[in-house]
Design a protein around this motif. Structure first.
Motif, mmCIF file in Angstrom:
data_model
loop_
_atom_site.group_PDB
_atom_site.id
_atom_site.type_symbol
_atom_site.label_atom_id
_atom_site.label_comp_id
_atom_site.label_asym_id
_atom_site.label_seq_id
_atom_site.Cartn_x
_atom_site.Cartn_y
_atom_site.Cartn_z
ATOM 1 N N ILE A 1 15.666 15.415 -5.252
ATOM 2 C CA ILE A 1 15.119 15.884 -4.061
ATOM 3 C C ILE A 1 13.582 16.152 -4.093
ATOM 4 C CG2 ILE A 1 15.221 17.640 -2.278
ATOM 5 C CD1 ILE A 1 17.513 15.843 -1.814
ATOM 6 N N GLY A 2 13.464 16.850 -5.022
ATOM 7 C CA GLY A 2 11.889 17.333 -5.233
ATOM 8 C C GLY A 2 11.090 16.017 -5.462
ATOM 9 N N ASN A 3 11.333 15.103 -5.988
ATOM 10 C CA ASN A 3 10.929 13.666 -6.186
ATOM 11 C C ASN A 3 10.633 12.810 -4.878
ATOM 12 O OD1 ASN A 3 9.382 12.031 -8.453
ATOM 13 N ND2 ASN A 3 10.771 10.670 -7.709
ATOM 14 N N PHE A 4 11.684 13.152 -4.359
ATOM 15 C CA PHE A 4 11.589 12.335 -2.898
ATOM 16 C C PHE A 4 10.823 13.056 -2.077
ATOM 17 C CE2 PHE A 4 12.990 12.063 1.779
ATOM 18 C CZ PHE A 4 13.367 10.891 1.646
ATOM 19 N N VAL A 5 10.496 14.389 -2.032
ATOM 20 C CA VAL A 5 9.548 14.960 -1.068
ATOM 21 C C VAL A 5 8.101 14.577 -1.463
ATOM 22 C CG1 VAL A 5 8.628 17.208 -0.738
ATOM 23 C CG2 VAL A 5 10.874 17.214 -0.726
ATOM 24 N N GLU A 6 7.892 14.601 -2.829
ATOM 25 C CA GLU A 6 6.507 14.209 -3.313
ATOM 26 C C GLU A 6 6.134 12.707 -2.801
ATOM 27 O OE1 GLU A 6 4.400 15.205 -5.728
ATOM 28 O OE2 GLU A 6 5.166 17.269 -6.015
ATOM 29 N N TRP A 7 7.087 11.706 -2.915
ATOM 30 C CA TRP A 7 6.652 10.312 -2.766
ATOM 31 C C TRP A 7 6.857 10.058 -1.330
ATOM 32 C CZ3 TRP A 7 4.210 7.637 -6.235
ATOM 33 C CH2 TRP A 7 4.012 8.127 -7.503
ATOM 34 N N PHE A 8 7.710 10.438 -0.689
ATOM 35 C CA PHE A 8 7.791 10.691 0.882
ATOM 36 C C PHE A 8 6.223 11.084 1.516
ATOM 37 C CE2 PHE A 8 8.030 12.030 5.379
ATOM 38 C CZ PHE A 8 8.779 11.353 5.961
ATOM 39 N N ASP A 9 5.745 12.062 0.889
ATOM 40 C CA ASP A 9 4.678 12.488 1.481
ATOM 41 C C ASP A 9 3.316 11.585 0.909
ATOM 42 O OD1 ASP A 9 5.931 14.664 2.276
ATOM 43 O OD2 ASP A 9 5.396 15.989 0.487
ATOM 44 N N SER A 10 3.422 10.868 0.046
ATOM 45 C CA SER A 10 2.303 9.929 -0.394
ATOM 46 C C SER A 10 2.586 8.687 0.106
ATOM 47 C CB SER A 10 2.650 9.627 -1.932
ATOM 48 O OG SER A 10 1.606 8.640 -2.278
ATOM 49 N N ALA A 11 3.855 8.390 0.844
ATOM 50 C CA ALA A 11 4.217 7.073 1.443
ATOM 51 C C ALA A 11 3.558 7.255 2.900
ATOM 52 C CB ALA A 11 5.656 6.688 1.501
ATOM 53 N N ALA A 12 3.616 8.418 3.476
ATOM 54 C CA ALA A 12 3.052 8.638 4.768
ATOM 55 C C ALA A 12 1.654 8.272 5.031
ATOM 56 C CB ALA A 12 3.262 10.325 5.157
ATOM 57 N N TYR A 13 0.970 8.630 4.139
ATOM 58 C CA TYR A 13 -0.518 8.108 4.308
ATOM 59 C C TYR A 13 -0.643 6.741 4.416
ATOM 60 C CZ TYR A 13 -5.653 7.709 3.253
ATOM 61 O OH TYR A 13 -6.677 7.295 3.299
ATOM 62 N N ALA A 14 0.085 5.810 3.319
ATOM 63 C CA ALA A 14 0.043 4.484 3.379
ATOM 64 C C ALA A 14 0.696 3.783 4.642
ATOM 65 C CB ALA A 14 1.088 3.911 2.096
ATOM 66 N N VAL A 15 1.915 4.488 5.085
ATOM 67 C CA VAL A 15 2.496 3.876 6.250
ATOM 68 C C VAL A 15 1.456 3.835 7.611
ATOM 69 C CG1 VAL A 15 4.310 4.612 8.018
ATOM 70 C CG2 VAL A 15 4.991 4.605 5.742
ATOM 71 N N MET A 16 0.809 4.923 7.607
ATOM 72 C CA MET A 16 -0.075 5.304 8.620
ATOM 73 C C MET A 16 -1.460 4.746 8.602
ATOM 74 S SD MET A 16 1.419 5.973 11.290
ATOM 75 C CE MET A 16 3.297 6.312 11.518
ATOM 76 N N SER A 17 -1.834 3.803 7.364
ATOM 77 C CA SER A 17 -3.223 3.371 6.751
ATOM 78 C C SER A 17 -3.909 2.703 7.956
ATOM 79 C CB SER A 17 -2.964 2.667 5.563
ATOM 80 O OG SER A 17 -2.390 1.481 6.012
ATOM 81 N N ALA A 18 -3.416 1.912 8.574
ATOM 82 C CA ALA A 18 -4.250 1.310 9.767
ATOM 83 C C ALA A 18 -4.596 2.230 11.024
ATOM 84 C CB ALA A 18 -3.517 0.011 10.502
ATOM 85 N N THR A 19 -3.712 3.098 11.337
ATOM 86 C CA THR A 19 -4.099 4.020 12.131
ATOM 87 C C THR A 19 -5.079 4.989 11.877
ATOM 88 O OG1 THR A 19 -1.840 3.905 13.253
ATOM 89 C CG2 THR A 19 -2.923 5.782 14.076
ATOM 90 N N ILE A 20 -4.814 5.659 10.619
ATOM 91 C CA ILE A 20 -5.928 6.406 9.930
ATOM 92 C C ILE A 20 -7.142 5.898 10.015
ATOM 93 C CG2 ILE A 20 -6.452 7.698 7.719
ATOM 94 C CD1 ILE A 20 -3.419 8.142 7.511
ATOM 95 N N ALA A 21 -7.166 4.623 9.574
ATOM 96 C CA ALA A 21 -8.503 3.889 9.498
ATOM 97 C C ALA A 21 -9.325 3.841 10.984
ATOM 98 C CB ALA A 21 -8.502 2.284 9.071
ATOM 99 N N ALA A 22 -8.788 3.833 12.029
ATOM 100 C CA ALA A 22 -9.192 3.909 13.495
ATOM 101 C C ALA A 22 -9.522 5.091 13.734
ATOM 102 C CB ALA A 22 -8.070 3.374 14.557
ATOM 103 N N LEU A 23 -8.828 6.309 13.168
ATOM 104 C CA LEU A 23 -9.086 7.722 13.839
ATOM 105 C C LEU A 23 -10.057 8.446 12.969
ATOM 106 C CD1 LEU A 23 -5.289 8.642 14.851
ATOM 107 C CD2 LEU A 23 -7.185 8.327 16.328
ATOM 108 N N PHE A 24 -10.370 8.103 11.902
ATOM 109 C CA PHE A 24 -11.091 8.860 10.728
ATOM 110 C C PHE A 24 -12.576 8.148 10.153
ATOM 111 C CE2 PHE A 24 -7.265 11.056 10.624
ATOM 112 C CZ PHE A 24 -7.485 12.507 10.293
ATOM 113 N N PHE A 25 -12.612 7.088 10.944
ATOM 114 C CA PHE A 25 -13.993 6.349 10.445
ATOM 115 C C PHE A 25 -14.748 6.014 11.918
ATOM 116 C CE2 PHE A 25 -11.305 6.513 6.860
ATOM 117 C CZ PHE A 25 -12.312 6.984 5.815
ATOM 118 N N PRO A 26 -15.792 5.680 12.049
ATOM 119 C CA PRO A 26 -16.678 5.142 13.157
ATOM 120 C C PRO A 26 -16.064 3.802 13.202
ATOM 121 C CG PRO A 26 -18.246 6.029 11.675
ATOM 122 C CD PRO A 26 -16.829 6.138 10.784
ATOM 123 N N ASP A 27 -15.944 3.296 14.659
ATOM 124 C CA ASP A 27 -15.159 2.073 14.943
ATOM 125 C C ASP A 27 -16.375 0.877 14.731
ATOM 126 O OD1 ASP A 27 -13.750 0.254 15.999
ATOM 127 O OD2 ASP A 27 -13.547 0.638 17.734
#
Length: 437
Positions: free
Chosen positions: A18-44
């Motif tokens: 369970i603890g390991n799941f939490v750790e890697w779900f959190d890390s996966a969240a960033y990768a999953v939303m990478s394209a959206t994060i690129a558009a939101l956190f950097f100049p277009d």
């Protein structure tokens, strides 16, 4: 094995999983939303440049891993494996939740990506001690002859966390409008960190430390300077672990983190198709881990590591070709890579524990394993994106994977000695050099 022993081991496996799941779900969240994060956190200005910057911040999170490995490794060897794991899950879930409420570039300008980088560093600091700490915790409880099967809970939950992260991403991207996704939808996977972190922290706080560490405490043999002693006495094991873990690192992060953006940005699949393919490949990885672990207990760590590294030399090019042949081919190609990662990962978990003596186990394993992930795992998406951009070839990342695997294959053939039968409670003086045997 008594019923009481079985109950304790099930409880340990659940707490680690369970603890390991939490750790890697959190890390996966960033990768999953990478394209959206690129558009939101950097100049277009440029889509590729924004995505490269996003992957650079992803890699930047790995910069803090060596500090986390040193801190949590020393913490685990001096104060206990369970206390270390409670602290790692608290740190990771807190940092991830804060990413979920972080203002974007439109609101805070350059302060937004800077804060994103700092929170990624906090995630990396936590992860520096999590994987090897969870591995030591569960393997030190496992019965002899079944260590890999028990330890499979660690890579399996990594896979399931990625499935959950990609599943949430698929649900969000396929049901929300582009406007809703960019305004609030991308935050959902990060905000889930808070309740998941509370669950992981509770379960880990209820489990007694391992018999190996309790024995060290009772005999007053806890090493006061485990990090220094690990480097001084176990340098060959650290170097060997690093040498074959680089393939584990590159393979995993190309398979899990990179493929979502690669399929949508380079191969022309929709975001939903990319998310679905990732879910399929990570499910294949999770299932394959169970069978690969059984084979590792039967045949040994060395034969499985050789098979995995040889597979990564031979199969990436066909796998990448399949990815460009249509959605079914993409699922097959990514699943092929996923199963190779499962073979190397399920032997690496018990091996990285078995290679080191009890007094310096958390420190020694964290150094070798984390260094591989810092230098090669965290940079893999960035390097792959850069190779495709520079060469114009969509299969350029496959050549990189082949080259890394060739190095690891040489390391395993020349420097890795079978660890399956080593005693986990042995002292530093009984440490077996990581040589061929």
């Amino acid at each position: 094995m008594t019923p009481q022993d079985s109950a304790v081991r099930r409880k340990v496996s659940l707490a680690s999983a369970i603890g390991n799941f939490v750790e890697w779900f959190d890390s996966a969240a960033y990768a999953v939303m990478s394209a959206t994060i690129a558009a939101l956190f950097f100049p277009d200005y440029d889509k590729t440049a924004a995505l490269l910057a996003t992957w650079a911040i992803f890699a930047g999170g790995f910069v803090a891993r060596p500090l986390g490995a040193a801190f949590f490794g020393r913490y685990g060897d001096r104060l206990g494996r369970n206390r270390m794991l409670a602290l790692t899950v608290l740190t990771m879930s807190g940092a991830t939740f804060l990413i979920g409420i972080l203002p974007t570039y439109a609101s805070w300008g350059m302060a937004a990506p800077i804060l994103l980088f700092l929170l990624r560093c906090a995630q990396g600091f936590s992860t520096g001690g999590e994987y090897t700490g969870a591995s030591a915790f569960i393997v030190e409880y496992a019965p002899d002859g079944r260590r890999a099967r028990f330890a499979a809970a660690v890579p399996v939950t990594v896979g399931l966390a990625s499935v959950a992260g990609s599943g949430v991403g698929f649900l969000i991207t396929s049901t929300l409008t582009a406007e809703a996704l960019q305004s609030w939808g991308w935050r959902v996977p990060f905000l889930l960190a808070a309740p998941l972190g509370v669950i992981g922290l509770y379960l880990r706080s209820k489990v007694e430390d391992t018999p190996v560490f309790r024995s060290l405490e009772q005999q007053d043999e806890v090493e006061p300077a485990p990090l220094r002693e690990a480097v001084r006495r176990c340098g060959r094991q650290i170097a060997t672990l690093f040498g074959y873990s680089i393939t584990n690192a590159v393979g995993y992060y190309l398979m899990s983190s990179y493929m979502i953006a690669y399929m949508s940005e380079e191969l022309g699949y929709t975001k939903s198709e990319s998310q679905l393919t990732n879910v399929v490949s990570m499910l294949a990885y999770s299932v394959a881990c169970v069978f690969a672990a059984m084979a590792s207990d039967r045949f040994g760590r060395r034969p499985m590591l050789i098979a995995a590294c040889a597979g990564f030399v031979l199969l990436p090019l066909p796998a990448f070709w399949l990815m460009g042949s249509g959605l079914a081919g993409a699922m097959l190609g990514t699943s092929l890579l996923a199963m190779l990662v499962s073979v190397i990962g399920t032997s690496n978990v018990p091996a990285l524990v078995e290679m080191f003596p009890a007094k310096v186990r958390a420190s020694g394993s964290a150094i070798g394993y984390t260094a591989a992930y810092v230098l090669f795992g965290g940079t893999a998406p960035f390097v792959a994106t850069g190779l495709v951009s520079a060469s114009g070839s969509a299969i350029a990342p496959a050549f990189y994977m082949v080259a890394i695997a060739a190095v690891s294959l040489v390391v395993v053939l020349t420097s890795f000695k079978e660890t399956r039968g080593l005693r986990l409670d042995r002292g530093v003086d009984a440490a077996v050099p990581a040589t061929r045997g």
